[in-house]
Design a protein around this motif. Structure first.
Motif, PDB file in Angstrom:
ATOM      1  N   LEU A 163      -1.641   2.241   7.492  1.00 24.20           N
ATOM      2  CA  LEU A 163      -1.383   0.959   6.830  1.00 24.20           C
ATOM      3  C   LEU A 163      -1.318   1.158   5.321  1.00 24.20           C
ATOM      4  CD1 LEU A 163      -1.072  -2.110   6.752  1.00 24.20           C
ATOM      5  CD2 LEU A 163      -3.576  -2.284   6.851  1.00 24.20           C
ATOM      6  N   SER A 164      -2.279   1.871   4.777  1.00 22.98           N
ATOM      7  CA  SER A 164      -2.267   2.132   3.329  1.00 22.98           C
ATOM      8  C   SER A 164      -0.999   2.874   2.927  1.00 22.98           C
ATOM      9  CB  SER A 164      -3.499   2.950   2.933  1.00 22.98           C
ATOM     10  OG  SER A 164      -4.680   2.226   3.168  1.00 22.98           O
ATOM     11  N   ALA A 165      -0.602   3.846   3.750  1.00 21.46           N
ATOM     12  CA  ALA A 165       0.611   4.611   3.442  1.00 21.46           C
ATOM     13  C   ALA A 165       1.848   3.712   3.476  1.00 21.46           C
ATOM     14  CB  ALA A 165       0.754   5.765   4.435  1.00 21.46           C
ATOM     15  N   ALA A 166       1.900   2.786   4.439  1.00 22.65           N
ATOM     16  CA  ALA A 166       3.052   1.883   4.539  1.00 22.65           C
ATOM     17  C   ALA A 166       3.131   0.964   3.324  1.00 22.65           C
ATOM     18  CB  ALA A 166       2.959   1.069   5.824  1.00 22.65           C
ATOM     19  N   ILE A 167       1.991   0.471   2.848  1.00 26.48           N
ATOM     20  CA  ILE A 167       1.983  -0.388   1.664  1.00 26.48           C
ATOM     21  C   ILE A 167       2.406   0.400   0.431  1.00 26.48           C
ATOM     22  CG2 ILE A 167       0.531  -1.768   0.135  1.00 26.48           C
ATOM     23  CD1 ILE A 167       1.184  -3.161   2.759  1.00 26.48           C
ATOM     24  N   GLN A 168       1.965   1.644   0.332  1.00 27.49           N
ATOM     25  CA  GLN A 168       2.364   2.485  -0.797  1.00 27.49           C
ATOM     26  C   GLN A 168       3.872   2.731  -0.788  1.00 27.49           C
ATOM     27  OE1 GLN A 168      -0.157   5.929  -0.370  1.00 27.49           O
ATOM     28  NE2 GLN A 168      -1.958   4.895  -1.265  1.00 27.49           N
ATOM     29  N   ARG A 169       4.455   2.940   0.399  1.00 25.73           N
ATOM     30  CA  ARG A 169       5.914   3.134   0.481  1.00 25.73           C
ATOM     31  C   ARG A 169       6.640   1.869   0.054  1.00 25.73           C
ATOM     32  NH1 ARG A 169       4.545   5.872   5.228  1.00 25.73           N
ATOM     33  NH2 ARG A 169       5.076   4.047   6.525  1.00 25.73           N
ATOM     34  N   LEU A 170       6.120   0.711   0.489  1.00 22.56           N
ATOM     35  CA  LEU A 170       6.751  -0.547   0.096  1.00 22.56           C
ATOM     36  C   LEU A 170       6.703  -0.713  -1.420  1.00 22.56           C
ATOM     37  CD1 LEU A 170       8.012  -3.306   0.764  1.00 22.56           C
ATOM     38  CD2 LEU A 170       5.695  -4.185   1.144  1.00 22.56           C
ATOM     39  N   GLU A 171       5.564  -0.420  -2.014  1.00 24.97           N
ATOM     40  CA  GLU A 171       5.445  -0.533  -3.472  1.00 24.97           C
ATOM     41  C   GLU A 171       6.393   0.429  -4.167  1.00 24.97           C
ATOM     42  OE1 GLU A 171       0.856  -1.950  -4.260  1.00 24.97           O
ATOM     43  OE2 GLU A 171       1.183   0.132  -3.599  1.00 24.97           O
ATOM     44  N   SER A 172       6.531   1.625  -3.616  1.00 19.83           N
ATOM     45  CA  SER A 172       7.431   2.612  -4.213  1.00 19.83           C
ATOM     46  C   SER A 172       8.883   2.145  -4.130  1.00 19.83           C
ATOM     47  CB  SER A 172       7.258   3.957  -3.500  1.00 19.83           C
ATOM     48  OG  SER A 172       8.180   4.909  -3.995  1.00 19.83           O
TER      49      SER A 172
ATOM     50  N   MET B 243      16.223   1.658  -1.091  1.00 18.90           N
ATOM     51  CA  MET B 243      16.005   1.285   0.313  1.00 18.90           C
ATOM     52  C   MET B 243      15.352  -0.091   0.372  1.00 18.90           C
ATOM     53  SD  MET B 243      13.757   3.334   3.142  1.00 18.90           S
ATOM     54  CE  MET B 243      13.493   2.681   4.774  1.00 18.90           C
ATOM     55  N   ASN B 244      15.790  -0.950   1.247  1.00 19.50           N
ATOM     56  CA  ASN B 244      15.233  -2.284   1.371  1.00 19.50           C
ATOM     57  C   ASN B 244      13.977  -2.274   2.241  1.00 19.50           C
ATOM     58  OD1 ASN B 244      17.308  -3.468  -0.140  1.00 19.50           O
ATOM     59  ND2 ASN B 244      18.630  -3.578   1.677  1.00 19.50           N
ATOM     60  N   ALA B 245      13.052  -3.188   1.914  1.00 16.68           N
ATOM     61  CA  ALA B 245      11.852  -3.335   2.724  1.00 16.68           C
ATOM     62  C   ALA B 245      12.232  -3.834   4.111  1.00 16.68           C
ATOM     63  CB  ALA B 245      10.898  -4.315   2.056  1.00 16.68           C
ATOM     64  N   ASP B 246      11.593  -3.247   5.160  1.00 13.85           N
ATOM     65  CA  ASP B 246      11.899  -3.697   6.508  1.00 13.85           C
ATOM     66  C   ASP B 246      10.863  -4.723   6.969  1.00 13.85           C
ATOM     67  OD1 ASP B 246       9.635  -2.324   7.471  1.00 13.85           O
ATOM     68  OD2 ASP B 246      10.806  -0.515   7.906  1.00 13.85           O
ATOM     69  N   LEU B 247      11.117  -5.298   8.129  1.00  8.04           N
ATOM     70  CA  LEU B 247      10.250  -6.375   8.626  1.00  8.04           C
ATOM     71  C   LEU B 247       8.840  -5.882   8.885  1.00  8.04           C
ATOM     72  CD1 LEU B 247      12.720  -8.171  11.064  1.00  8.04           C
ATOM     73  CD2 LEU B 247      11.936  -8.962   8.832  1.00  8.04           C
ATOM     74  N   ARG B 248       8.705  -4.670   9.383  1.00  8.36           N
ATOM     75  CA  ARG B 248       7.358  -4.148   9.655  1.00  8.36           C
ATOM     76  C   ARG B 248       6.562  -4.039   8.361  1.00  8.36           C
ATOM     77  NH1 ARG B 248       6.782   1.100  13.325  1.00  8.36           N
ATOM     78  NH2 ARG B 248       7.643  -0.440  14.777  1.00  8.36           N
ATOM     79  N   GLN B 249       7.203  -3.568   7.319  1.00  2.00           N
ATOM     80  CA  GLN B 249       6.502  -3.478   6.037  1.00  2.00           C
ATOM     81  C   GLN B 249       6.065  -4.854   5.546  1.00  2.00           C
ATOM     82  OE1 GLN B 249       9.688  -1.252   4.074  1.00  2.00           O
ATOM     83  NE2 GLN B 249       8.200   0.347   3.562  1.00  2.00           N
ATOM     84  N   LEU B 250       6.928  -5.853   5.715  1.00  3.63           N
ATOM     85  CA  LEU B 250       6.567  -7.206   5.296  1.00  3.63           C
ATOM     86  C   LEU B 250       5.392  -7.740   6.115  1.00  3.63           C
ATOM     87  CD1 LEU B 250      10.024  -8.940   4.659  1.00  3.63           C
ATOM     88  CD2 LEU B 250       8.407  -8.028   2.980  1.00  3.63           C
ATOM     89  N   ARG B 251       5.382  -7.453   7.425  1.00  5.96           N
ATOM     90  CA  ARG B 251       4.249  -7.899   8.243  1.00  5.96           C
ATOM     91  C   ARG B 251       2.963  -7.208   7.792  1.00  5.96           C
ATOM     92  NH1 ARG B 251       6.213 -11.075  12.218  1.00  5.96           N
ATOM     93  NH2 ARG B 251       8.330 -10.631  12.977  1.00  5.96           N
ATOM     94  N   TYR B 252       3.050  -5.940   7.489  1.00  4.25           N
ATOM     95  CA  TYR B 252       1.874  -5.229   6.989  1.00  4.25           C
ATOM     96  C   TYR B 252       1.407  -5.840   5.665  1.00  4.25           C
ATOM     97  CZ  TYR B 252       2.812  -1.422  10.335  1.00  4.25           C
ATOM     98  OH  TYR B 252       3.011  -0.664  11.461  1.00  4.25           O
ATOM     99  N   PHE B 253       2.364  -6.099   4.785  1.00  2.00           N
ATOM    100  CA  PHE B 253       2.019  -6.680   3.482  1.00  2.00           C
ATOM    101  C   PHE B 253       1.318  -8.027   3.648  1.00  2.00           C
ATOM    102  CE2 PHE B 253       3.437  -9.891   0.390  1.00  2.00           C
ATOM    103  CZ  PHE B 253       2.693  -9.491  -0.711  1.00  2.00           C
ATOM    104  N   ILE B 254       1.848  -8.906   4.486  1.00  2.00           N
ATOM    105  CA  ILE B 254       1.252 -10.230   4.684  1.00  2.00           C
ATOM    106  C   ILE B 254      -0.158 -10.107   5.241  1.00  2.00           C
ATOM    107  CG2 ILE B 254       1.386 -12.323   6.104  1.00  2.00           C
ATOM    108  CD1 ILE B 254       3.178 -12.393   3.669  1.00  2.00           C
ATOM    109  N   ALA B 255      -0.387  -9.188   6.162  1.00  4.70           N
ATOM    110  CA  ALA B 255      -1.730  -9.006   6.727  1.00  4.70           C
ATOM    111  C   ALA B 255      -2.722  -8.617   5.643  1.00  4.70           C
ATOM    112  CB  ALA B 255      -1.698  -7.960   7.834  1.00  4.70           C
ATOM    113  N   VAL B 256      -2.341  -7.679   4.781  1.00  9.00           N
ATOM    114  CA  VAL B 256      -3.245  -7.267   3.698  1.00  9.00           C
ATOM    115  C   VAL B 256      -3.417  -8.391   2.687  1.00  9.00           C
ATOM    116  CG1 VAL B 256      -3.649  -5.585   1.862  1.00  9.00           C
ATOM    117  CG2 VAL B 256      -2.625  -4.843   4.022  1.00  9.00           C
ATOM    118  N   ALA B 257      -2.323  -9.093   2.372  1.00  9.90           N
ATOM    119  CA  ALA B 257      -2.397 -10.193   1.401  1.00  9.90           C
ATOM    120  C   ALA B 257      -3.327 -11.302   1.894  1.00  9.90           C
ATOM    121  CB  ALA B 257      -1.000 -10.741   1.134  1.00  9.90           C
ATOM    122  N   GLU B 258      -3.335 -11.554   3.177  1.00  9.93           N
ATOM    123  CA  GLU B 258      -4.176 -12.630   3.713  1.00  9.93           C
ATOM    124  C   GLU B 258      -5.619 -12.182   3.890  1.00  9.93           C
ATOM    125  OE1 GLU B 258      -0.722 -15.153   6.128  1.00  9.93           O
ATOM    126  OE2 GLU B 258      -2.099 -13.860   7.256  1.00  9.93           O
TER     127      GLU B 258
END
Length: 300
Positions: free
Chosen positions: A34-43, A1-16
């Motif tokens: 938020l933590s759950a969304a980042i974990q799904r992206l990593e998975s 499954m590809n990462a969606d835009l919401r996941q990328l926005r969440y990732f950028i917020a945590v990264a910054e």
């Protein structure tokens, strides 16, 4: 499954933020989803994006590699949506835009703000002196123009962008070239370069009146109809000239710009034609953006 835009926005917020609590507050959500969304992206990616401890959050090599591409992707999407909204609301199109030779530099914040707010509005720029630009506006060959030191006819609408302090332009080998500032009254023995006849008589009048207010009638030299003839009169013929820093590049060929004590000012105006009382949406967008930038930059 590809990462969606919401996941990328969440990732950028945590990264910054490098802090899940602050990132969640920035995103107007609670920390757990938020933590759950980042974990799904990593998975989904099959890599860890963050090192997490009880005291800190750090990007992994994979996380660092994702930051800039994610920002670029999100910005591209935002730009595409903004362009679609602008076009859908009618705020799109091409404007015939006149730019006075006295305002060639210094308007970058206006152009940047217009591009950011209305990316579907495009300017086709014509460089000229004030009188030809105003004439082109009056007959509809231009939609909007920026003029320098010009009287605006009553049938045109305008917004004052700046009152630019005059500076003195001299050749690099002129006796005052090494100074930081000068008084106009010191220049009574100099010859002042004026504009091409008929191109901007209001500028010429302002120069002469400024000299008179400082106690002398200036000697003047009228520019000829050749490219950069005003600059040539200053550079090669020993004349001095009143100008503004928006008119000449700071590295202009062998010219020096000196501050004038108690300097007169030259107006820079945004001018447009409104014969029907209803402006095109693209013109309204430019005018409103100019008002915003004037306030933001404290231009007037």
């Amino acid at each position: 499954m590809n990462a969606d835009l919401r996941q990328l926005r969440y990732f950028i917020a945590v990264a910054e933020e490098l802090n899940f609590t602050r990132a969640a507050a920035r995103l107007h959500m609670t920390q757990q989803p938020l933590s759950a969304a980042i974990q799904r992206l990593e998975s989904e990616l099959g890599v860890d994006l963050f090192h997490r401890t009880t005291r800190r959050v750090e990007l992994t090599d994979a996380g660092n590699a994702l930051v800039e591409p994610a920002r670029t992707a999100l910005q591209a999407v935002d730009d595409a949506l903004a362009a679609a909204r602008a076009a859908g609301s009618g705020i799109a199109g091409e404007l015939q835009f006149g730019l006075s030779t006295g305002a060639r530099y210094g308007l970058e914040p206006l152009f940047a703000a217009l591009d950011q707010r209305y990316p579907a509005v495009h300017l086709h720029t014509r460089h000229d002196s004030a009188v030809p630009l105003l004439a082109a506006l009056q007959v509809g060959r231009l939609d909007v123009a920026v003029t320098f030191a010009a009287h605006i006819p009553a049938d045109l609408e305008h917004l004052r962008l700046k009152n630019e302090p005059a500076v003195l332009a001299v050749a690099a080998n002129h006796p005052v070239a090494g100074r930081h500032s000068v008084r106009l009254s010191e220049l009574r023995d100099e010859t002042f370069a004026l504009d091409i006849p008929g191109d901007n008589p209001d500028y010429d009048k302002a120069v002469i009146e400024s000299c008179r207010q400082n106690g002398f009638e200036p000697r003047t030299r009228v520019s000829s109809r050749f490219h950069d003839s005003w600059e040539g009169a200053v550079h090669s013929e020993g004349c001095v000239g009143l100008t503004v820093r928006t008119a000449l590049h700071s590295t202009h060929r062998d010219l020096r710009l000196l501050t004038i004590e108690d300097a007169p000012t030259f107006p820079i105006e945004l001018v447009w034609r409104n014969p029907t009382g209803t402006l095109r949406p693209a013109v309204t967008a430019l005018v409103n953006t100019a008002r915003h930038v004037c306030n933001e930059q404290s231009w007037t």
